[in-house]
Scaffold this motif. Structure first.
Motif, mmCIF file in Angstrom:
data_model
loop_
_atom_site.group_PDB
_atom_site.id
_atom_site.type_symbol
_atom_site.label_atom_id
_atom_site.label_comp_id
_atom_site.label_asym_id
_atom_site.label_seq_id
_atom_site.Cartn_x
_atom_site.Cartn_y
_atom_site.Cartn_z
ATOM 1 N N ALA A 157 45.938 20.262 -4.789
ATOM 2 C CA ALA A 157 47.200 21.007 -4.579
ATOM 3 C C ALA A 157 46.974 22.438 -4.126
ATOM 4 C CB ALA A 157 48.072 20.971 -5.834
ATOM 5 N N LYS A 158 45.888 22.700 -3.394
ATOM 6 C CA LYS A 158 45.666 24.045 -2.849
ATOM 7 C C LYS A 158 46.755 24.399 -1.840
ATOM 8 C CE LYS A 158 41.637 22.950 -1.288
ATOM 9 N NZ LYS A 158 41.670 21.552 -1.749
ATOM 10 N N SER A 159 47.068 23.463 -0.965
ATOM 11 C CA SER A 159 48.092 23.734 0.052
ATOM 12 C C SER A 159 49.458 23.928 -0.588
ATOM 13 C CB SER A 159 48.144 22.590 1.072
ATOM 14 O OG SER A 159 46.936 22.499 1.793
ATOM 15 N N LEU A 160 49.772 23.111 -1.596
ATOM 16 C CA LEU A 160 51.039 23.271 -2.294
ATOM 17 C C LEU A 160 51.114 24.647 -2.942
ATOM 18 C CD1 LEU A 160 53.700 22.244 -3.531
ATOM 19 C CD2 LEU A 160 52.339 21.287 -5.413
ATOM 20 N N LEU A 161 50.041 25.067 -3.581
ATOM 21 C CA LEU A 161 50.040 26.367 -4.237
ATOM 22 C C LEU A 161 50.226 27.484 -3.218
ATOM 23 C CD1 LEU A 161 49.757 28.116 -6.713
ATOM 24 C CD2 LEU A 161 47.268 27.928 -6.515
ATOM 25 N N SER A 162 49.538 27.407 -2.085
ATOM 26 C CA SER A 162 49.692 28.448 -1.066
ATOM 27 C C SER A 162 51.120 28.477 -0.536
ATOM 28 C CB SER A 162 48.699 28.235 0.076
ATOM 29 O OG SER A 162 49.064 27.146 0.908
ATOM 30 N N GLU A 163 51.742 27.299 -0.396
ATOM 31 C CA GLU A 163 53.122 27.231 0.074
ATOM 32 C C GLU A 163 54.076 27.869 -0.940
ATOM 33 O OE1 GLU A 163 56.488 23.875 1.333
ATOM 34 O OE2 GLU A 163 54.561 23.261 0.466
ATOM 35 N N THR B 197 39.098 29.109 -7.460
ATOM 36 C CA THR B 197 38.873 27.665 -7.434
ATOM 37 C C THR B 197 40.021 26.944 -8.125
ATOM 38 O OG1 THR B 197 36.472 27.978 -7.469
ATOM 39 C CG2 THR B 197 37.311 25.799 -8.073
ATOM 40 N N VAL B 198 40.565 25.943 -7.435
ATOM 41 C CA VAL B 198 41.624 25.105 -7.997
ATOM 42 C C VAL B 198 40.971 23.808 -8.472
ATOM 43 C CG1 VAL B 198 43.856 24.013 -7.590
ATOM 44 C CG2 VAL B 198 43.248 26.105 -6.345
ATOM 45 N N PHE B 199 41.019 23.569 -9.789
ATOM 46 C CA PHE B 199 40.319 22.434 -10.379
ATOM 47 C C PHE B 199 41.242 21.221 -10.498
ATOM 48 C CE2 PHE B 199 37.960 26.108 -11.985
ATOM 49 C CZ PHE B 199 36.659 25.727 -11.685
#
Length: 362
Positions: free
Chosen positions: A90-96, A226-228
């Protein structure tokens, strides 16, 4: 009488549209100090992402809240934010979500890849106007980086390490000097100085790092976070259940997979991505996002092909593509798991899963 056609539904509206009511509520009630150029304070942005039941704000990202705090603090400085981690975390979701909270707009996005060019990052030209007028401000077509700097908004750079090094390094001046040169234009139009609120959120998969390793100069201009993966089974199950139900509703399926079926699915994914010495650990990405995708496919298959509820056996058929796309040997690992480990689990759904092993290709 003129009939107006209904507004077409988007498959996936951006975060600022999906959560417009929550953003409006938080902004209206926000009395905390805001960093220059931000649409809301750090406290309100944090609440938007991690949720608050008392305020009626849904939790949107499952992870360590301290990660959100560090990410927001980074964006309030002149350093970019780099989110790294395994695919599907969910890196992209978090950035969004962060971009929607900070700027009210998450659409200034660059999708990194081998074919990404500097034109797609900074600016390009309308060639008809370029031929007729020469390089003028009217002929310039701003790309996300140009827009973000000129308007003071957050720019998202997805999969940055998939881009060639020279393309990545086009971010050096915008991140260090907060300026973008447009040498074709004269005067004030030839320099774009970043307005307050501008910054960059980049993402990179740990499996891709080294494809085009970032230069040391560019790394120094980012703070790395880092997103775990989700560590708790119940938390992951609840997320898969909620996301799969929402995806199926958008697909016209009124009946989500039963919780028992989803429990089997999440157990399978967690087993196949764990390093427990069994030899069944998959090389393919067995992430929470992939589990949601499989749950979505299971519900689609059950409803549109049978007109009924999903069964655990549907998981096998829908997992084949997820298992084999990165490594053909993973298909054998999945088969071995279904033959040797699934029968040891108790319950009818696990037996259904075991019986469906012959649905695997090959």
């Amino acid at each position: 009488m003129t009939r107006t056609s209904p507004e077409p539904k988007l498959q996936r509206p951006p975060a600022e549209r999906r959560y417009a009511d929550e953003l409006a509520k938080l902004t209206a009630d926000d009395t905390a100090p805001r960093p220059p150029g931000w649409a809301m304070s750090l406290q309100a942005a944090r609440t938007f992402i991690v949720g608050d039941d008392k305020l009626g704000i849904a939790r949107k990202f499952v992870g360590d809240p301290s990660l959100i705090d560090r990410a927001l603090v980074t964006l309030a400085t002149n350093r970019g934010l780099m989110l790294v981690g395994d695919p599907g975390t969910a890196k992209s979701l978090l950035s969004e979500l962060i971009a929607a909270a900070v700027s009210g707009d998450s659409t200034l996005t660059i999708q990194g890849g081998a074919a990404t060019t500097e034109d797609q990052i900074a600016y390009s030209w309308n060639y008809s106007l370029l031929v007729s007028e020469g390089p003028t401000r009217r002929a310039l077509v701003p790309a996300p980086l140009h827009q973000g700097m000129a308007e003071g908004r957050v720019v998202r750079f997805e999969e940055i390490t998939r881009c060639p090094l020279e393309v990545q390094d086009s971010l050096l001046s915008p991140l260090s000097d907060r300026v973008l040169a447009v040498p074709e234009l004269e005067g004030s139009d030839g320099m774009v100085f970043a307005r307050e609120g501008f910054n960059i959120i980049a993402t990179a998969n740990t499996r891709d790092r080294g494809v085009n390793e970032m230069s040391a100069a560019l790394k120094r201009r980012f703070n790395f976070e880092t997103v775990f993966p989700i560590g708790d089974f119940d938390t992951e199950l609840a997320l898969v259940e909620a996301e799969a139900a929402a995806a199926l509703e958008r697909s016209g399926v009124p009946v989500p997979p039963s919780r028992d079926v989803l429990e089997v699915l999440v157990h399978v994914f967690r087993d196949l991505r764990s390093a427990d010495g069994s030899g069944d650990r998959m090389q393919s990405v067995m992430s929470t996002a992939e589990a949601v995708s499989v749950a979505h496919a299971v519900g689609i298959k059950a409803w549109y092909l049978r007109g009924g509820e999903a069964a655990a056996g549907d998981i096998v058929d829908c997992m084949a593509g997820a298992a084999a796309k990165d490594n053909a040997e993973d298909l054998a690992r999945l088969r071995r798991y279904l033959e040797q480990r699934a029968p040891k689990r108790k319950g009818r759904h696990w037996q259904d899963l075991h019986q469906a092993r012959n649905l695997l290709p090959g």
